[in-house]
Write an enzyme that holds these catalytic residues in place. Structure first.
Site, PDB file in Angstrom:
ATOM      1  N   ASP A  49     -68.958  -3.291  37.831  1.00 56.73           N
ATOM      2  CA  ASP A  49     -68.327  -1.969  37.770  1.00 56.73           C
ATOM      3  C   ASP A  49     -68.517  -1.377  36.373  1.00 56.73           C
ATOM      4  OD1 ASP A  49     -66.274   0.147  38.616  1.00 56.73           O
ATOM      5  OD2 ASP A  49     -65.335  -0.697  36.833  1.00 56.73           O
ATOM      6  N   TYR A  54     -68.377   4.935  29.962  1.00 53.67           N
ATOM      7  CA  TYR A  54     -68.357   3.703  29.176  1.00 53.67           C
ATOM      8  C   TYR A  54     -69.541   3.627  28.213  1.00 53.67           C
ATOM      9  CZ  TYR A  54     -65.143   2.019  32.853  1.00 53.67           C
ATOM     10  OH  TYR A  54     -64.111   1.866  33.756  1.00 53.67           O
ATOM     11  N   LYS A  79     -69.272   5.542  37.848  1.00 49.01           N
ATOM     12  CA  LYS A  79     -68.357   6.673  37.977  1.00 49.01           C
ATOM     13  C   LYS A  79     -68.907   7.911  37.281  1.00 49.01           C
ATOM     14  CE  LYS A  79     -64.726   3.226  37.292  1.00 49.01           C
ATOM     15  NZ  LYS A  79     -65.622   2.240  36.644  1.00 49.01           N
ATOM     16  N   HIS A 112     -64.274   9.697  38.354  1.00 50.55           N
ATOM     17  CA  HIS A 112     -63.498   8.889  37.417  1.00 50.55           C
ATOM     18  C   HIS A 112     -62.049   9.327  37.293  1.00 50.55           C
ATOM     19  CE1 HIS A 112     -64.334   6.166  33.703  1.00 50.55           C
ATOM     20  NE2 HIS A 112     -63.114   5.970  34.147  1.00 50.55           N
TER      21      HIS A 112
END
Length: 297
Positions: A49, A54, A79, A112
């Site tokens: 994931d 990120y 996401k 997200h």
């Protein structure tokens, strides 16, 4: 004993099978992500994931390639960040993510945040996910951090029920109302911060890892508190996404399929809920408060 195969995989509402226990890379620095992902896959994880926000999708892709596993063996979830909401913008977000990950198809692509102050853009972003699903470019679609009112608004304006809603769930903040809403709509609850690591982020109160109730259950089973919490999620039918960059902790978090919590133990953990959120309130997430431009490469 609960069936291990059932604990290890979950069938989403469109029939796609997903490993229940995933490996997360939130806040993992890019230079540590490649080895962390490769280590997780060596350990036995088959679900990774990540997220555009990120800023480590490229390294996740490299870690998967270094594992030597066939693409079909790894379930990849990522996401869309709110700065890329909107129909065309989200289609482009897919192109950015797949390019960085080095894949053509995503197994699970989710929004997200609900971004309720600009929900029209959220709806358009989700409609882009529906297009990607219809075109076979993603195998399942979903959302993250959506509260019941956000879900109700989304369902009223779109056609495909999300397969997953990834939300903060751990013993100190178990979100029973959100989980019940997910279940009533056939949406799988996926837990981020499943062992309460977000309590460290807040810097307040006792950590779940030091909780006496969880610790006592762990002693009873010869397991660690983290393993008990992950087992709690799995036995209650949730997906869980633990994270670590330490090989020994990565392995520890995966070693949860050889014991079973009793009903009384599950209920004792349920009673630890404080109702206090550790992470940010989804209603507060806007492009102004969380400004982030997702790079093209």
């Amino acid at each position: 004993m609960t069936d291990t195969a059932t604990l290890n995989s979950l069938t989403l509402n469109n029939g796609i099978t997903m490993p229940a226990l995933g490996f997360g890379v939130f806040q993992t620095p890019p230079d540590e992500t490649v080895e962390a992902v490769a280590s997780a896959l060596r350990t036995g994880y088959r679900h990774i994931d990540t997220a555009a926000a990120y800023l480590n999708e490229r390294e996740v892709g490299e870690g998967i390639r270094r594992s030597g596993l066939d693409r079909s063996e790894v379930f990849i979830e990522t996401k869309v960040w709110i700065s890329d909401y909107g129909y065309d913008e989200t289609l482009h977000s897919f192109e950015k993510s797949t390019r960085k990950l080095g894949v053509d198809v995503l197994d699970l692509f989710i929004l997200h945040q609900p971004m309720p102050k600009r929900f029209d853009a959220t709806v358009q972003a989700y409609r882009a996910l529906e297009t990607l699903l219809a075109d076979g470019r993603v195998r399942a679609i979903g959302v993250s951090n959506f509260m019941p009112d956000h879900l109700a608004s989304l369902l009223a304006q779109t056609s495909v029920v999300p397969a997953v809603n990834q939300v903060e769930v751990h013993p100190y903040f178990s979100q029973p109302e959100v989980r019940a809403t997910n279940e009533s709509n056939g949406i799988l609850t996926q837990a981020w911060s499943p062992i309460g690591g977000i309590t460290f982020y807040r810097g307040e109160g006792e950590s779940t890892l030091d909780d006496d109730v969880i610790g006592g259950i762990a002693v009873n089973h010869g397991k660690t508190p983290a393993q008990v919490m992950l087992r709690w999620h799995l036995q209650q039918g949730r997906s869980a996404i633990p994270k670590s960059v330490r090989a020994e902790r990565i392995a520890e978090n995966f070693d949860v399929f050889d014991f079973e919590l009793a009903s009384a133990e599950l209920e004792a953990i349920d009673r630890l809920d404080t109702g206090m959120r550790g992470g940010p309130n989804p209603a507060d997430i806007t492009t102004e408060t969380f400004a982030l431009t997702i790079p093209e490469a």
